[in-house]
Structure formats: structure tokens, C-alpha cells
Motif scaffolding. Sequence first.
Motif, mmCIF file in Angstrom:
data_model
loop_
_atom_site.group_PDB
_atom_site.id
_atom_site.type_symbol
_atom_site.label_atom_id
_atom_site.label_comp_id
_atom_site.label_asym_id
_atom_site.label_seq_id
_atom_site.Cartn_x
_atom_site.Cartn_y
_atom_site.Cartn_z
ATOM 1 N N ARG A 1 60.666 -36.426 15.692
ATOM 2 C CA ARG A 1 61.127 -35.393 14.669
ATOM 3 C C ARG A 1 62.501 -35.292 14.285
ATOM 4 N N LYS B 1 50.278 -40.590 8.345
ATOM 5 C CA LYS B 1 50.900 -40.534 9.834
ATOM 6 C C LYS B 1 52.292 -39.748 9.490
ATOM 7 N N TRP B 2 52.564 -39.522 8.233
ATOM 8 C CA TRP B 2 53.915 -38.669 8.123
ATOM 9 C C TRP B 2 53.638 -37.173 8.287
ATOM 10 N N PHE C 1 60.952 -33.424 9.686
ATOM 11 C CA PHE C 1 60.097 -34.378 9.329
ATOM 12 C C PHE C 1 59.746 -35.430 10.205
ATOM 13 N N TYR D 1 56.965 -38.715 12.123
ATOM 14 C CA TYR D 1 55.999 -39.854 11.917
ATOM 15 C C TYR D 1 55.074 -39.993 13.396
ATOM 16 N N LYS D 2 53.972 -39.943 13.476
ATOM 17 C CA LYS D 2 52.898 -39.869 14.293
ATOM 18 C C LYS D 2 52.911 -41.356 14.834
#
Length: 160
Positions: free
Chosen positions: A33, A129-130, A153, A155-156
Motif C-alpha cells: 500500500r 484486486k484494487w 491504495f 493491489y492484492k
Amino acid sequence: MKQIKYAVVLILLSIIEINMVSAQEKSIEFIPRIGFSIGNSDISNELGLNLGGQLSIPIVQRFSIDPGVSFICMKSSAENMNTLLIPVYASYKIPIQQVNLDLKVGPCAQFTHSMDVGASAEIGVVYQKWVMAVNGYLNFIDGKNPSVFSLSFGYKFSLK
């Protein structure tokens, strides 16, 4: 009557086992993140950059344990307020059409001037995935450490 109790317990245990097996089929996820944070202390409000990551470890369907770490670079006019936060969240995901609402709460260790312990909470929105999340950390012990509010913010990534 005893047989009914045993049957109910057996059914509940079966449901729990099915949920645990389906949760184990899901993989652990890592979410790096970046974002912004504001700290509130006796000196002033400090705005800073937030870098960190979180793991999502599934326990049962929609419920996971999410340990994380965030490094927050803050500077006030008087001093350096860099902060390391280490929350451990209990997370519950609520699917809403194409997004998931992710509600988290748990304890947090904070290192600024000294080590502190507090509570943390987070509300996140996950689209595919966000991830966009708003979280807050409130310390309990040391009044010198700032309470922190963040927007981040990420992303996975699946670790399977």
C-alpha cells in the motif's frame, strides 16, 4: 432430547468444517500500500506519506486475520514524527455487487517516540484486486505519540 442436542452440535460442527475447508482453499494474499496520513499530537497536525503492506490470512468464509505494517513519514515544524504502526486486524468482508466492503478492527503497536499500544480500525473497498482503505489508529499509553488517520491504495497479490 439428548439426541436432538447431539444432532444440532454435529450439524454445526459440519458447517464450521465446510467453511474452514473452503477458507483453506483460498490463498493468503499480500497487499502492498501507499497513501497519505495525518497525525494528531500536542505539537500540531502533521501530514505525511504512508508506505506499508498487509497480509490477509483466511480463517473461514468472509473472515480473515490481517496483520500489517505501515511506515509513516511525518514531519512537524518542531520535530520528526516518523511512525511505525503494526496492526493485527480481525477482518470481515461484505460482498456488495462488484465490490467487497472490508471491515477491520484490532490492536495496534505504534513506535514514534516510544512504544505504544492502541486500537485500530479500517474500512476498505475492494474492486477486483484494487484496494482503497481509510484507517485510524488511537494510542492508549504514551500521550507523546500521535493518533494517526490514513488513506491508502493497494493491489492484492496471491501467495498461493
